[in-house]
Scaffold this active site. Structure first.
Site, PDB file in Angstrom:
ATOM      1  N   THR A  45      60.371  44.922  62.890  1.00 51.98           N
ATOM      2  CA  THR A  45      61.671  44.931  63.416  1.00 51.98           C
ATOM      3  C   THR A  45      61.605  45.599  64.439  1.00 51.98           C
ATOM      4  OG1 THR A  45      62.729  46.864  62.388  1.00 51.98           O
ATOM      5  CG2 THR A  45      62.771  44.836  60.978  1.00 51.98           C
ATOM      6  N   THR A  55      67.675  59.201  51.259  1.00 45.38           N
ATOM      7  CA  THR A  55      68.607  59.817  52.384  1.00 45.38           C
ATOM      8  C   THR A  55      69.727  60.877  51.372  1.00 45.38           C
ATOM      9  OG1 THR A  55      70.210  59.892  53.824  1.00 45.38           O
ATOM     10  CG2 THR A  55      69.869  58.127  52.626  1.00 45.38           C
ATOM     11  N   ASP A  56      69.902  61.866  52.125  1.00 48.07           N
ATOM     12  CA  ASP A  56      70.914  62.806  51.570  1.00 48.07           C
ATOM     13  C   ASP A  56      72.526  62.181  51.753  1.00 48.07           C
ATOM     14  OD1 ASP A  56      71.198  63.250  54.099  1.00 48.07           O
ATOM     15  OD2 ASP A  56      71.136  65.352  54.237  1.00 48.07           O
ATOM     16  N   GLU A  57      72.380  61.127  52.492  1.00 54.59           N
ATOM     17  CA  GLU A  57      73.692  60.579  52.836  1.00 54.59           C
ATOM     18  C   GLU A  57      74.331  59.828  51.698  1.00 54.59           C
ATOM     19  OE1 GLU A  57      73.738  58.650  56.857  1.00 54.59           O
ATOM     20  OE2 GLU A  57      72.051  59.921  57.593  1.00 54.59           O
ATOM     21  N   TYR A  95      75.313  51.632  55.464  1.00 56.45           N
ATOM     22  CA  TYR A  95      73.984  52.358  55.466  1.00 56.45           C
ATOM     23  C   TYR A  95      73.810  52.970  54.474  1.00 56.45           C
ATOM     24  CZ  TYR A  95      69.951  55.578  56.002  1.00 56.45           C
ATOM     25  OH  TYR A  95      68.956  56.248  55.644  1.00 56.45           O
ATOM     26  N   LYS A 136      71.834  52.349  50.899  1.00 54.87           N
ATOM     27  CA  LYS A 136      70.670  53.100  50.301  1.00 54.87           C
ATOM     28  C   LYS A 136      70.950  53.886  48.918  1.00 54.87           C
ATOM     29  CE  LYS A 136      67.337  54.633  51.973  1.00 54.87           C
ATOM     30  NZ  LYS A 136      65.815  54.035  52.084  1.00 54.87           N
ATOM     31  N   LYS A 180      68.744  57.407  67.612  1.00 54.15           N
ATOM     32  CA  LYS A 180      68.889  58.558  66.967  1.00 54.15           C
ATOM     33  C   LYS A 180      68.983  59.803  67.734  1.00 54.15           C
ATOM     34  CE  LYS A 180      68.207  56.121  63.085  1.00 54.15           C
ATOM     35  NZ  LYS A 180      66.941  55.718  62.436  1.00 54.15           N
TER      36      LYS A 180
HETATM   37  P1  NAD Z   1      62.780  53.361  60.884  1.00 57.69           P
HETATM   38  O1  NAD Z   1      64.142  52.480  61.359  1.00 57.69           O
HETATM   39  O2  NAD Z   1      62.152  54.166  62.135  1.00 57.69           O
HETATM   40  O3  NAD Z   1      61.657  52.592  60.260  1.00 57.69           O
HETATM   41  C1  NAD Z   1      62.063  51.539  59.484  1.00 57.69           C
HETATM   42  C2  NAD Z   1      60.517  50.637  59.309  1.00 57.69           C
HETATM   43  O4  NAD Z   1      60.859  49.552  58.332  1.00 57.69           O
HETATM   44  C3  NAD Z   1      60.430  49.958  60.471  1.00 57.69           C
HETATM   45  O5  NAD Z   1      58.989  50.025  60.784  1.00 57.69           O
HETATM   46  C4  NAD Z   1      60.663  48.546  60.345  1.00 57.69           C
HETATM   47  O6  NAD Z   1      59.963  47.553  60.871  1.00 57.69           O
HETATM   48  C5  NAD Z   1      60.475  48.404  58.995  1.00 57.69           C
HETATM   49  N1  NAD Z   1      61.339  47.431  58.255  1.00 57.69           N
HETATM   50  C6  NAD Z   1      62.525  47.180  58.564  1.00 57.69           C
HETATM   51  N2  NAD Z   1      63.113  46.032  57.659  1.00 57.69           N
HETATM   52  C7  NAD Z   1      61.912  45.720  56.970  1.00 57.69           C
HETATM   53  C8  NAD Z   1      61.619  44.546  56.067  1.00 57.69           C
HETATM   54  N3  NAD Z   1      62.573  43.651  55.694  1.00 57.69           N
HETATM   55  N4  NAD Z   1      60.515  44.334  55.506  1.00 57.69           N
HETATM   56  C9  NAD Z   1      59.356  44.990  55.930  1.00 57.69           C
HETATM   57  N5  NAD Z   1      59.739  46.131  56.908  1.00 57.69           N
HETATM   58  C10 NAD Z   1      61.022  46.367  57.316  1.00 57.69           C
HETATM   59  O7  NAD Z   1      63.280  54.494  59.697  1.00 57.69           O
HETATM   60  P2  NAD Z   1      62.871  55.809  59.452  1.00 57.69           P
HETATM   61  O8  NAD Z   1      63.824  56.859  60.122  1.00 57.69           O
HETATM   62  O9  NAD Z   1      61.428  56.042  59.477  1.00 57.69           O
HETATM   63  O10 NAD Z   1      63.128  55.827  58.040  1.00 57.69           O
HETATM   64  C11 NAD Z   1      62.313  55.450  56.789  1.00 57.69           C
HETATM   65  C12 NAD Z   1      62.910  55.545  55.466  1.00 57.69           C
HETATM   66  O11 NAD Z   1      63.454  57.135  55.398  1.00 57.69           O
HETATM   67  C13 NAD Z   1      64.108  54.871  55.164  1.00 57.69           C
HETATM   68  O12 NAD Z   1      64.236  54.200  54.037  1.00 57.69           O
HETATM   69  C14 NAD Z   1      65.301  55.823  55.394  1.00 57.69           C
HETATM   70  O13 NAD Z   1      66.494  55.482  54.577  1.00 57.69           O
HETATM   71  C15 NAD Z   1      64.588  57.018  54.984  1.00 57.69           C
HETATM   72  N6  NAD Z   1      65.220  58.436  55.329  1.00 57.69           N
HETATM   73  C16 NAD Z   1      65.164  58.602  56.770  1.00 57.69           C
HETATM   74  C17 NAD Z   1      65.772  59.853  57.193  1.00 57.69           C
HETATM   75  C18 NAD Z   1      65.809  59.950  58.801  1.00 57.69           C
HETATM   76  O14 NAD Z   1      66.139  60.987  59.350  1.00 57.69           O
HETATM   77  N7  NAD Z   1      65.143  59.195  59.589  1.00 57.69           N
HETATM   78  C19 NAD Z   1      66.109  60.636  56.413  1.00 57.69           C
HETATM   79  C20 NAD Z   1      65.972  60.496  55.075  1.00 57.69           C
HETATM   80  C21 NAD Z   1      65.562  59.279  54.539  1.00 57.69           C
HETATM   81  P1  TYD Z   2      72.070  60.012  63.951  1.00 56.16           P
HETATM   82  O1  TYD Z   2      70.756  60.583  64.409  1.00 56.16           O
HETATM   83  O2  TYD Z   2      72.365  58.712  64.048  1.00 56.16           O
HETATM   84  O3  TYD Z   2      71.627  60.441  62.246  1.00 56.16           O
HETATM   85  P2  TYD Z   2      72.716  60.109  60.916  1.00 56.16           P
HETATM   86  O4  TYD Z   2      73.928  59.419  61.476  1.00 56.16           O
HETATM   87  O5  TYD Z   2      71.812  59.272  60.076  1.00 56.16           O
HETATM   88  O6  TYD Z   2      72.963  61.516  60.704  1.00 56.16           O
HETATM   89  O7  TYD Z   2      73.162  61.071  64.174  1.00 56.16           O
HETATM   90  C1  TYD Z   2      73.164  62.429  63.879  1.00 56.16           C
HETATM   91  C2  TYD Z   2      74.620  63.103  64.250  1.00 56.16           C
HETATM   92  O8  TYD Z   2      74.542  62.899  65.870  1.00 56.16           O
HETATM   93  C3  TYD Z   2      75.473  62.188  63.389  1.00 56.16           C
HETATM   94  O9  TYD Z   2      76.570  63.495  63.170  1.00 56.16           O
HETATM   95  C4  TYD Z   2      76.147  61.355  64.638  1.00 56.16           C
HETATM   96  C5  TYD Z   2      75.699  62.156  66.088  1.00 56.16           C
HETATM   97  N1  TYD Z   2      75.366  61.428  67.201  1.00 56.16           N
HETATM   98  C6  TYD Z   2      76.197  61.678  68.315  1.00 56.16           C
HETATM   99  O10 TYD Z   2      76.970  62.598  68.488  1.00 56.16           O
HETATM  100  N2  TYD Z   2      75.783  60.954  69.394  1.00 56.16           N
HETATM  101  C7  TYD Z   2      74.890  59.937  69.522  1.00 56.16           C
HETATM  102  O11 TYD Z   2      74.702  59.209  70.445  1.00 56.16           O
HETATM  103  C8  TYD Z   2      74.143  59.658  68.222  1.00 56.16           C
HETATM  104  C9  TYD Z   2      73.086  58.734  68.036  1.00 56.16           C
HETATM  105  C10 TYD Z   2      74.253  60.578  67.219  1.00 56.16           C
END
Ligand code: NAD
Ligand code: TYD
Length: 360
Positions: free
Chosen positions: A38, A136-138, A162, A166, A201
């Site tokens: 994606t 996620t902790d969310e 989201y 999850k 992010k």
């Molecule tokens: P990301 O968005 O960077 O990556 C997601 C990946 O999944 C991408 O490579 C995308 O191409 C693939 N994908 C999406 N839809 C798909 C589908 N239908 N089939 C196959 N592949 C698909 O996400 P991330 O930040 O690396 O998060 C990875 C996992 O960790 C997620 O499950 C997320 O909920 C969890 N997580 C993320 C965080 C964080 O801070 N980023 C924290 C805790 C948990």
């Molecule tokens: P984000 O990185 O989107 O992670 P999550 O929503 O999963 O925690 O956002 C982290 C925090 O930063 C969240 O409180 C929202 C805030 N935020 C901003 O203030 N400005 C921004 O442009 C973005 C993307 C997030």
């Protein structure tokens, strides 16, 4: 040799996990990475491992039952590490359906295919198999400003589409564990940061905007709190839970690193000032004048904080990278990968950015 089926390995955490695993186990493991590519999936994240004999990439959607069951039929998978998901809260507020599709239905497909492949005729499952569901902790909702932590026993109270999707996927995994004794673990991790994170992010968005002299959008009063964990520490936690986690258990993974968003923005600005040489023309742009308070996110969770006591006691994992060090490593990586940033911020990202921040 163990064979890992990693879903979403071309994304942020998945690609960091694959690098971590090959650095640690080298030729002693095999990884099959299935990813739909994606907007968030980027094979450039994996170019250093792509020519390995023990690495295979399969472009497929986790919702595609035929494609996923074919992978299980053709390979003896020992561990599934399920990262693939739609992962961005702001996108989920604008377009929730795809979150239900991928995060809930996609997880159901992954569980069904693993179950079908791993179950024994007389009942039970083949030895040594494990499905690690990355969550996620969310899912736990929001904590008050003045205290408290998320524990594995905390009730689920998701607020965004989201986190609701999850939470639903976690519930499905729990149902498989309870109903079929399906061999799985769930990890619920706090916010990650580090190399290869897509600049929608907070942390990579602020780094990228600051370097380009663009406004730094801070939602609401900037005092929402997140518990930031360096992504490599998360990769290590997942590996350790696969090896040592008790089946059917959930483990919270967190950084002991709570920070308000405005603190994060200020730390990034200060670190950029320290790291940019005086000769770099971008240095003059990097000032607090760029900070712009914008309309708050709808349903914005106030505070997240993890108590990683259980994973420490049972698995022996603790966060290792201090934020001061992790943010320098992250900024250094973005300095060294300007082309990566240019590539991911061309095309669709421009449309996303305009729609999301047009008022700021
Ligand atoms: P990301 O968005 O960077 O990556 C997601 C990946 O999944 C991408 O490579 C995308 O191409 C693939 N994908 C999406 N839809 C798909 C589908 N239908 N089939 C196959 N592949 C698909 O996400 P991330 O930040 O690396 O998060 C990875 C996992 O960790 C997620 O499950 C997320 O909920 C969890 N997580 C993320 C965080 C964080 O801070 N980023 C924290 C805790 C948990
Ligand atoms: P984000 O990185 O989107 O992670 P999550 O929503 O999963 O925690 O956002 C982290 C925090 O930063 C969240 O409180 C929202 C805030 N935020 C901003 O203030 N400005 C921004 O442009 C973005 C993307 C997030």
């Amino acid at each position: 040799m163990k064979t890992y089926l990693v879903t979403g390995g071309a994304g942020f955490i998945g690609s960091n996990f694959i690098h971590y695993m090959f650095e640690k186990y080298d030729k002693d493991i095999r990884i099959i990475n299935v990813d739909a590519l994606t907007y968030a999936g980027n094979l450039e994240n994996l170019k250093e491992v792509s020519s390995r004999d023990n690495y295979t990439f399969v472009k497929a959607d986790i919702c595609d039952k035929d494609a996923i069951s074919k992978i299980f039929e053709e390979n003896d998978i020992d561990h599934v590490v399920h990262f693939a998901a739609e992962s961005h809260v702001d996108r989920s507020i604008r377009n929730p359906e795809v979150f239900v599709q991928t995060n809930v239905l996609g997880t159901a497909v992954m569980l069904n295919c693993a179950k079908a492949s791993w179950e024994l005729e007389g009942g039970g499952f083949k030895e040594g198999k494990k499905f690690l569901h990355v969550s996620t902790d969310e899912v736990y909702g929001s904590l008050p400003e003045d205290g408290g932590y998320f524990y594995e026993t905390s009730p689920y109270e998701p607020h965004s589409p989201y986190s609701a999707s999850k939470a639903s996927s976690d519930m499905l995994v729990k149902a498989y564990m309870d109903t079929y004794k399906f061999p799985a673990n769930i990890t619920n991790c706090s916010n990650n940061y580090g190399p290869y994170q897509f600049p929608e992010k907070l942390i990579p968005l602020i780094i990228n905007n600051a370097l380009n002299g663009k406004k730094l959008p801070v939602y609401g009063d900037g005092k929402n709190v997140r518990d930031w964990l360096y992504v490599r520490d998360h990769a290590k936690a997942i590996d350790m839970v696969i090896q040592k986690g008790r089946l059917f258990e959930t483990y919270n993974v967190g950084g002991h690193n709570e920070k308000q968003n405005i603190e994060i923005v200020n730390i990034i600005l200060e670190t950029l000032q320290e790291m940019l040489p005086d000769s770099d023309p971008r240095k003059a742009n990097v000032t607090k004048d760029l900070i712009t308070y914008v309309e708050d996110r709808k349903g914005h969770d106030r505070r997240y904080a993890i108590a990683p006591d259980k994973i420490k006691a049972e698995v022996g994992w603790e966060p290792e990278t201090m934020f001061k060090e992790g943010i320098r490593l992250t900024i250094k990586w973005y300095f060294e990968h300007e082309d990566w940033m240019k590539n991911v911020t061309s095309g669709d990202y421009q449309n996303y950015y305009r729609t999301m921040y047009e008022a700021s």
